[in-house]
Each structure stands twice: as structure tokens, then as C-alpha cells.
Design an enzyme around this catalytic site. Structure first.
Site, PDB file in Angstrom:
ATOM      1  N   LYS A  18      40.073  50.357  37.109  1.00 23.44           N
ATOM      2  CA  LYS A  18      39.213  49.764  36.316  1.00 23.44           C
ATOM      3  C   LYS A  18      37.842  49.593  37.106  1.00 23.44           C
ATOM      4  CE  LYS A  18      41.965  46.262  36.773  1.00 23.44           C
ATOM      5  NZ  LYS A  18      42.690  44.910  36.380  1.00 23.44           N
ATOM      6  N   THR A  28      34.422  36.364  31.780  1.00 21.29           N
ATOM      7  CA  THR A  28      35.348  37.307  32.108  1.00 21.29           C
ATOM      8  C   THR A  28      36.707  37.150  32.832  1.00 21.29           C
ATOM      9  OG1 THR A  28      33.990  38.130  33.900  1.00 21.29           O
ATOM     10  CG2 THR A  28      33.565  38.978  31.870  1.00 21.29           C
ATOM     11  N   GLY A  68      40.317  36.411  33.808  1.00 22.82           N
ATOM     12  CA  GLY A  68      41.419  36.799  33.321  1.00 22.82           C
ATOM     13  C   GLY A  68      41.509  38.331  32.732  1.00 22.82           C
ATOM     14  N   THR A  69      40.365  38.950  32.755  1.00 24.53           N
ATOM     15  CA  THR A  69      40.389  40.219  32.356  1.00 24.53           C
ATOM     16  C   THR A  69      41.492  41.234  32.916  1.00 24.53           C
ATOM     17  OG1 THR A  69      38.650  40.735  33.988  1.00 24.53           O
ATOM     18  CG2 THR A  69      37.876  40.274  31.557  1.00 24.53           C
ATOM     19  N   GLY A  70      41.768  41.202  34.163  1.00 19.61           N
ATOM     20  CA  GLY A  70      42.888  41.996  34.736  1.00 19.61           C
ATOM     21  C   GLY A  70      44.016  41.626  34.246  1.00 19.61           C
ATOM     22  N   CYS A  71      44.317  40.406  34.177  1.00 24.82           N
ATOM     23  CA  CYS A  71      45.642  39.847  33.558  1.00 24.82           C
ATOM     24  C   CYS A  71      45.920  40.333  32.281  1.00 24.82           C
ATOM     25  CB  CYS A  71      45.787  38.496  33.792  1.00 24.82           C
ATOM     26  SG  CYS A  71      45.431  37.745  35.408  1.00 24.82           S
TER      27      CYS A  71
END
Length: 278
Positions: free
Chosen positions: A181, A216, A218-221
Site C-alpha cells: 500500500k 485516515t 484505520g485505513t489499513g484495517c
């Protein structure tokens, strides 16, 4: 109404930490599962005290409690895909790896959570080796951001060539598909967010505009949870990645403007956009 429940309901599992602010971790995962029409179950590895301004306390769940949660889910639910997020330390990683040798939860999406949005460490340094040796070989997909990819491979990703080199290292560790990412590209100042996908089915790049927002958290979760939900429904891997990219892009673009710091993303934005399309 009866026809709505004629087909089997897809079920997924998230193994991660709790975020009292609701923007990341278990809370974000379950919201995402629900929005994508998947029944979500959970195994908590840690309880954190956090909000949009930072992480103020972390309590790791005792190993017997983690094991009991895994057993409870395995014995009563038909899990077809699961994701792993925050683990905390090497002992939890080993505990989980041992349990996964016994229980079949389907396809694994590994989100190597190491650092919170505000900079707090969420994985002890001595646990990185355990993560690489005990869990990476079990993962169908790994979804690191660029700092996480560098921590796992020693390679700073800044372009296509370095992305391919880092992915090759991760695949040599046993993971099948690598999703790098690129939100941190150029110190998070690039005009587009570029993600690299390296898969046995082919390599490709997904891009989206960079939206001017600080919200932004918690974007990865959320991205990995959407990917997991799509896999649980039986979607092909590459289509699941594309859906996850669209989901998180919508969640960032249509900000909720909650909190004084790095606020959460909008977990229902993607569904609303789909409903509004002719």
C-alpha cells in the site's frame, strides 16, 4: 424476505486489537464486514485506550483467553476467510500459529500492524522475527504499508523496482500475494496513492487520487477487512483487491470529520455510492 436468506451467509473472522475510538482494529473490521454483507466474528488480542489523538494504554490479552476465543469461534462458525491485525508480541504470534495448525479458518489476509497512526508502537521489536517465520508462511495475502514493508524486508519502497524487490523477499518467506500500500509514498505527499499487487495470477498496480484529509485512521484495517470479506464471499483474489481499493478510497474521500486528530474513515461511503449509481 425469505429469499434474502436462502443462500448461505458468508462468515469471516478478525484477529486483532480493540480500538476504543472505533476507527481501527476489531471495530473497523466488524463494521467493514457488515457493510460488505458478511457476518463477522472476532478474537481480541489486545485492548487499547485510544482516540483520534493517540494511543494512551495497551493491555495484551492473556494467551489462554486468546486460545479460548479461537476455539469458541472454530467450534461453532463456518469461517471461510480471516484476517490478522494487531498481535502485540512474539508470544501471541506463537500462540496463534499453534492454533492455526489445528483450526481451519480458510484464506488468511495478514495485515502486519506495527505502528499506530499517531506513531505509537503496536508490535514489540522482538516480535518481528516471529511474525516473519511463523505467520507469513501461512498467509495467502499480506497487506503492509511502506514502513511495514521496509521493517519486514529491509527495503525502502520508493518506486516500481523497489516494490518488486520487497515483494520478492516477502514471497520468499512463503506468502503468496503481496499488496504493498503506497499511501506513504513521497512522505504521503504524492498526487496519487499507488498500490502494487504481486500475485501468482499476475502483477498490477492500482491508483487513486490522494484526498486532502487528515481523517485516515484505520485505513489499513479497513482495507484488509474488505479484502477478507470479499474472499469470504468467494470472490477471486484480484477482484477482491480491487473492491477493497474502491472501498477504502470512498471511505477516505467522504470523510466523517470526527475527532480533533486523525479521525476515522467513513465505512458506509462505498455502499451509499453504489446505491446512488444509476
Amino acid at each position: 424476505m425469505r429469499g434474502l436468506f436462502m443462500n448461505k451467509i458468508a462468515q469471516a473472522l478478525t484477529i486483532a486489537g480493540s480500538d476504543s475510538g472505533g476507527g481501527a482494529g476489531i471495530q473497523a473490521d466488524l463494521k467493514t464486514f457488515q457493510m460488505q454483507g458478511v457476518f463477522g466474528t472476532s478474537v481480541l488480542t489486545a485492548v487499547t485506550a485510544q482516540n483520534t489523538l493517540g494511543v494512551f494504554d495497551v493491555h495484551l490479552v492473556p494467551l489462554p483467553t486468546i486460545t479460548a476465543q479461537l476455539k469458541a469461534v472454530a467450534e461453532d462458525f463456518d469461517i471461510s476467510a480471516f484476517k490478522i491485525g494487531m498481535l502485540g508480541n512474539a508470544e501471541i504470534i506463537s500462540c496463534l500459529a499453534q492454533a492455526l495448525a489445528e483450526y481451519d479458518f480458510g484464506r488468511l489476509v495478514l495485515d502486519p500492524v506495527m505502528i499506530a497512526k499517531g506513531g505509537a508502537s503496536l508490535l514489540q521489536q522482538n516480535a518481528v522475527h516471529a511474525l516473519k517465520t511463523e505467520l507469513l508462511p501461512l498467509a495467502e495475502v499480506i497487506t503492509p504499508n511502506l514502513p511495514e514493508a521496509e521493517a519486514l524486508t529491509g527495503i525502502a519502497v520508493c518506486d516500481d523496482d523497489s516494490a518488486a524487490a520487497a515483494a520478492a523477499v516477502l514471497q520468499d518467506m512463503g506468502v503468496k500475494t503481496v499488496v504493498l500500500k503506497g499511501g506513504h509514498l513521497q512522505q504521503s505527499q504524492s498526487e496519487v496513492c499507488r498500490d502494487w499487487i504481486f500475485s501468482p495470477e499476475g502483477d498490477f498496480v492500482l491508483e487513486s487520487p490522494r484526498f486532502p484529509t487528515r481523517h485516515t485512521h484505520g485505513t489499513g484495517c479497513t482495507f484488509s477487512a474488505c479484502l477478507t470479506a470479499e474472499l469470504a464471499k468467494g470472490q477471486p483474489l484480484l477482484q477482491a483487491v480491487k473492491t477493497a481499493k474502491d472501498f477504502i478510497s470512498a471511505a477516505i474521500e467522504h470523510s466523517l470529520n470526527i475527532g480533533a486528530g486523525h479521525g476515522p474513515t467513513n465505512h458506509w461511503a462505498y455502499a451509499r455510492i453504489k446505491q446512488e449509481r444509476p
